[in-house]
Design a protein around this motif. Structure first.
Motif, PDB file in Angstrom:
ATOM      1  N   VAL A  81       0.747  -1.131   0.074  1.00  0.00           N
ATOM      2  CA  VAL A  81       0.049  -0.079  -0.152  1.00  0.00           C
ATOM      3  C   VAL A  81       1.045   1.163   0.079  1.00  0.00           C
ATOM      4  CG1 VAL A  81      -1.791   1.430   1.153  1.00  0.00           C
ATOM      5  CG2 VAL A  81      -1.823  -1.173   1.464  1.00  0.00           C
ATOM      6  N   PRO A  82       1.034   1.951  -1.120  1.00  0.00           N
ATOM      7  CA  PRO A  82       2.055   2.978  -1.213  1.00  0.00           C
ATOM      8  C   PRO A  82       1.675   4.300  -0.496  1.00  0.00           C
ATOM      9  CG  PRO A  82       0.910   2.866  -3.285  1.00  0.00           C
ATOM     10  CD  PRO A  82       0.296   1.874  -2.363  1.00  0.00           C
ATOM     11  N   GLU A  83       3.002   4.968  -0.237  1.00  0.00           N
ATOM     12  CA  GLU A  83       2.801   6.269  -0.057  1.00  0.00           C
ATOM     13  C   GLU A  83       2.099   7.127  -0.664  1.00  0.00           C
ATOM     14  OE1 GLU A  83       5.973   9.850   1.255  1.00  0.00           O
ATOM     15  OE2 GLU A  83       6.667   7.959   0.332  1.00  0.00           O
ATOM     16  N   GLY A  84       1.189   8.063  -0.197  1.00  0.00           N
ATOM     17  CA  GLY A  84       0.399   8.746  -0.842  1.00  0.00           C
ATOM     18  C   GLY A  84      -1.010   8.476  -1.460  1.00  0.00           C
ATOM     19  N   ARG A  85      -1.206   7.107  -1.074  1.00  0.00           N
ATOM     20  CA  ARG A  85      -2.614   6.514  -1.238  1.00  0.00           C
ATOM     21  C   ARG A  85      -2.738   6.017  -2.636  1.00  0.00           C
ATOM     22  NH1 ARG A  85      -4.599  11.799   2.219  1.00  0.00           N
ATOM     23  NH2 ARG A  85      -3.411  10.995   3.979  1.00  0.00           N
ATOM     24  N   SER A 135     -12.585  12.144   1.938  1.00  0.00           N
ATOM     25  CA  SER A 135     -11.710  12.891   2.801  1.00  0.00           C
ATOM     26  C   SER A 135     -10.423  12.158   2.822  1.00  0.00           C
ATOM     27  CB  SER A 135     -12.457  12.910   4.449  1.00  0.00           C
ATOM     28  OG  SER A 135     -12.284  11.491   4.834  1.00  0.00           O
ATOM     29  N   GLY A 136      -9.229  12.959   3.207  1.00  0.00           N
ATOM     30  CA  GLY A 136      -8.092  12.100   3.446  1.00  0.00           C
ATOM     31  C   GLY A 136      -8.059  10.825   4.330  1.00  0.00           C
ATOM     32  N   GLY A 137      -8.566  10.727   5.321  1.00  0.00           N
ATOM     33  CA  GLY A 137      -8.681   9.457   5.958  1.00  0.00           C
ATOM     34  C   GLY A 137      -9.576   8.590   5.234  1.00  0.00           C
ATOM     35  N   GLU A 138     -10.486   8.606   4.566  1.00  0.00           N
ATOM     36  CA  GLU A 138     -11.157   7.740   4.000  1.00  0.00           C
ATOM     37  C   GLU A 138     -10.346   7.286   2.922  1.00  0.00           C
ATOM     38  OE1 GLU A 138     -15.628   9.854   5.063  1.00  0.00           O
ATOM     39  OE2 GLU A 138     -14.725  10.267   3.104  1.00  0.00           O
ATOM     40  N   GLN A 139      -9.828   8.169   2.079  1.00  0.00           N
ATOM     41  CA  GLN A 139      -8.799   7.903   1.137  1.00  0.00           C
ATOM     42  C   GLN A 139      -7.650   6.678   1.565  1.00  0.00           C
ATOM     43  OE1 GLN A 139      -7.311  10.710  -1.771  1.00  0.00           O
ATOM     44  NE2 GLN A 139      -9.322  11.893  -1.851  1.00  0.00           N
ATOM     45  N   GLN A 140      -7.117   7.095   2.770  1.00  0.00           N
ATOM     46  CA  GLN A 140      -6.253   6.178   3.414  1.00  0.00           C
ATOM     47  C   GLN A 140      -6.821   4.608   3.727  1.00  0.00           C
ATOM     48  OE1 GLN A 140      -2.748   6.413   3.788  1.00  0.00           O
ATOM     49  NE2 GLN A 140      -3.067   4.319   3.939  1.00  0.00           N
ATOM     50  N   MET A 144      -5.746   1.081   1.847  1.00  0.00           N
ATOM     51  CA  MET A 144      -5.706  -0.092   2.672  1.00  0.00           C
ATOM     52  C   MET A 144      -6.502  -1.317   2.366  1.00  0.00           C
ATOM     53  SD  MET A 144      -4.812   1.805   6.287  1.00  0.00           S
ATOM     54  CE  MET A 144      -4.671   0.308   7.454  1.00  0.00           C
ATOM     55  N   GLY A 145      -7.857  -0.903   2.236  1.00  0.00           N
ATOM     56  CA  GLY A 145      -8.842  -1.892   1.893  1.00  0.00           C
ATOM     57  C   GLY A 145      -8.504  -2.501   0.255  1.00  0.00           C
ATOM     58  N   ARG A 146      -8.138  -1.724  -0.269  1.00  0.00           N
ATOM     59  CA  ARG A 146      -7.597  -2.277  -1.890  1.00  0.00           C
ATOM     60  C   ARG A 146      -6.429  -2.951  -1.547  1.00  0.00           C
ATOM     61  NH1 ARG A 146      -5.511   2.313  -5.746  1.00  0.00           N
ATOM     62  NH2 ARG A 146      -3.799   1.910  -4.425  1.00  0.00           N
ATOM     63  N   GLY A 147      -5.476  -2.973  -0.883  1.00  0.00           N
ATOM     64  CA  GLY A 147      -4.606  -3.875  -0.793  1.00  0.00           C
ATOM     65  C   GLY A 147      -4.905  -5.345   0.148  1.00  0.00           C
ATOM     66  N   LEU A 148      -5.839  -4.937   0.862  1.00  0.00           N
ATOM     67  CA  LEU A 148      -6.702  -6.187   1.668  1.00  0.00           C
ATOM     68  C   LEU A 148      -7.252  -7.134   0.525  1.00  0.00           C
ATOM     69  CD1 LEU A 148      -7.970  -5.037   4.958  1.00  0.00           C
ATOM     70  CD2 LEU A 148      -5.760  -6.485   4.671  1.00  0.00           C
ATOM     71  N   MET A 149      -7.790  -6.453  -0.717  1.00  0.00           N
ATOM     72  CA  MET A 149      -8.503  -7.272  -1.603  1.00  0.00           C
ATOM     73  C   MET A 149      -7.783  -8.379  -2.176  1.00  0.00           C
ATOM     74  SD  MET A 149     -11.580  -6.686  -1.478  1.00  0.00           S
ATOM     75  CE  MET A 149     -12.362  -7.145  -3.174  1.00  0.00           C
ATOM     76  N   ALA A 150      -6.361  -7.936  -2.172  1.00  0.00           N
ATOM     77  CA  ALA A 150      -5.405  -8.984  -2.826  1.00  0.00           C
ATOM     78  C   ALA A 150      -5.196 -10.278  -1.963  1.00  0.00           C
ATOM     79  CB  ALA A 150      -4.055  -8.123  -3.353  1.00  0.00           C
ATOM     80  N   ASN A 151      -5.960 -10.260  -0.885  1.00  0.00           N
ATOM     81  CA  ASN A 151      -5.714 -11.267   0.040  1.00  0.00           C
ATOM     82  C   ASN A 151      -4.254 -11.609   0.444  1.00  0.00           C
ATOM     83  OD1 ASN A 151      -6.806 -13.237   1.754  1.00  0.00           O
ATOM     84  ND2 ASN A 151      -6.565 -15.222   0.060  1.00  0.00           N
ATOM     85  N   GLU A 159       3.701   4.776   5.281  1.00  0.00           N
ATOM     86  CA  GLU A 159       3.180   6.264   5.763  1.00  0.00           C
ATOM     87  C   GLU A 159       1.651   6.163   5.916  1.00  0.00           C
ATOM     88  OE1 GLU A 159       5.282   7.951   7.381  1.00  0.00           O
ATOM     89  OE2 GLU A 159       7.263   7.813   6.209  1.00  0.00           O
ATOM     90  N   PRO A 160       1.126   5.260   6.577  1.00  0.00           N
ATOM     91  CA  PRO A 160      -0.276   5.268   6.454  1.00  0.00           C
ATOM     92  C   PRO A 160      -0.953   6.559   7.094  1.00  0.00           C
ATOM     93  CG  PRO A 160       0.351   3.804   7.824  1.00  0.00           C
ATOM     94  CD  PRO A 160       1.539   3.960   7.097  1.00  0.00           C
ATOM     95  N   SER A 161      -0.167   7.240   7.967  1.00  0.00           N
ATOM     96  CA  SER A 161      -0.750   8.205   8.840  1.00  0.00           C
ATOM     97  C   SER A 161      -0.549   9.554   8.329  1.00  0.00           C
ATOM     98  CB  SER A 161      -0.526   8.084  10.132  1.00  0.00           C
ATOM     99  OG  SER A 161       0.989   8.617  10.319  1.00  0.00           O
ATOM    100  N   MET A 162       0.265   9.778   7.152  1.00  0.00           N
ATOM    101  CA  MET A 162       0.772  10.784   6.591  1.00  0.00           C
ATOM    102  C   MET A 162      -0.435  11.948   6.161  1.00  0.00           C
ATOM    103  SD  MET A 162       3.028  11.650   3.119  1.00  0.00           S
ATOM    104  CE  MET A 162       4.527  10.859   3.835  1.00  0.00           C
ATOM    105  N   GLY A 163      -0.358  13.028   6.691  1.00  0.00           N
ATOM    106  CA  GLY A 163      -1.181  14.185   6.343  1.00  0.00           C
ATOM    107  C   GLY A 163      -2.450  13.959   7.110  1.00  0.00           C
ATOM    108  N   LEU A 164      -2.839  12.839   8.139  1.00  0.00           N
ATOM    109  CA  LEU A 164      -4.019  12.827   8.880  1.00  0.00           C
ATOM    110  C   LEU A 164      -3.833  13.671  10.053  1.00  0.00           C
ATOM    111  CD1 LEU A 164      -4.694   9.160   8.004  1.00  0.00           C
ATOM    112  CD2 LEU A 164      -5.286  11.225   6.523  1.00  0.00           C
TER     113      LEU A 164
END
Length: 233
Positions: A81-85, A135-140, A144-151, A159-164
């Protein structure tokens, strides 16, 4: 689960990663901390096949993935899950999540989607909404959810907390803990060293492309050098 041995990565003439070695064991949260430019994000890009090491090796689940194409690395269960979403701004929330499942059998996608919605109920509420309007938090959460879809067997978060806002940072780290408790192994790159080390089993400190210190999360939290450099005290 993951073993990184003596890798060296260059950006043109710049030696960005200098002979680093580390490992992540099944079931751990491992934090990689350090200042801007230390090489943390470059390390994750190399593990996920977006960059290549000139030397050394990367093994995942007992298999050498050093020269494996990025899409094959995802298929093996190493998910970044890359930096910057980097979400698809013009697609809906659910379309973004579907994109994360492109390596998965079609008959598993509905179940994975429900698991993502269980972790991120706000995404379910907004599943028809265009992702760029979140929102920024929802985009993060969506990234993360998109990453989880790859099982993933191992989820790498950059940097999951960046800018929040602080309250959202707290929420994101609660979700990371919940993912870990549900069985996901996590490699976490994070500038919020306090938060990262508080939930990490182990951590590595990077400085100018090298790993300079390692220990348990609690050992690093109470290390004087780490406290002065990254914890403000």
């Amino acid at each position: 689960m993951l073993s990184v041995s003596n890798i060296n990565v260059w950006y043109g003439a710049i030696h960005a990663i200098k002979d680093i070695s580390f490992e992540v064991n099944d079931g751990e949260v491992v934090a990689l901390i350090g200042a801007n430019g230390a090489g943390k994000s470059t390390s994750l890009k190399t593990l996920s096949g977006l960059l290549r090491t000139r030397t050394g090796s990367i093994e995942f689940m007992g298999e050498d993935i050093t020269h494996m194409p990025a899409e094959k690395i995802v298929e093996h269960g190493l998910v970044h899950v890359p930096e910057g979403r980097r979400i698809f701004q013009q697609m809906t929330v659910e379309e973004n999540l579907d994109m994360g499942a492109y390596t998965q059998p079609r008959d598993t996608i509905a179940g994975n989607l429900e698991r993502v919605y269980a972790h991120f109920p706000r995404l379910k509420e907004r599943r028809r909404q265009v992702a760029g309007t979140l929102s920024g938090g929802e985009q993060q959460m969506l990234a993360m959810g998109r990453g989880l879809m790859a099982n993933p067997k191992l989820l790498m978060l950059d940097e999951p907390s960046m800018g929040l806002a602080p309250i959202l940072v707290e929420q994101i780290f609660e979700i990371i803990q919940a993912l870990h408790e549900a069985g996901t192994t996590i490699l976490l790159v994070e500038q919020n060293a306090q938060a990262a080390l508080s939930i990490a089993n182990r951590g590595y400190v990077m400085e100018t492309g090298r790993i300079t210190l390692t220990g348990t999360g609690q050992e690093l939290l109470h290390n004087d050098d780490v406290r002065k450099a990254y914890l403000g005290g």
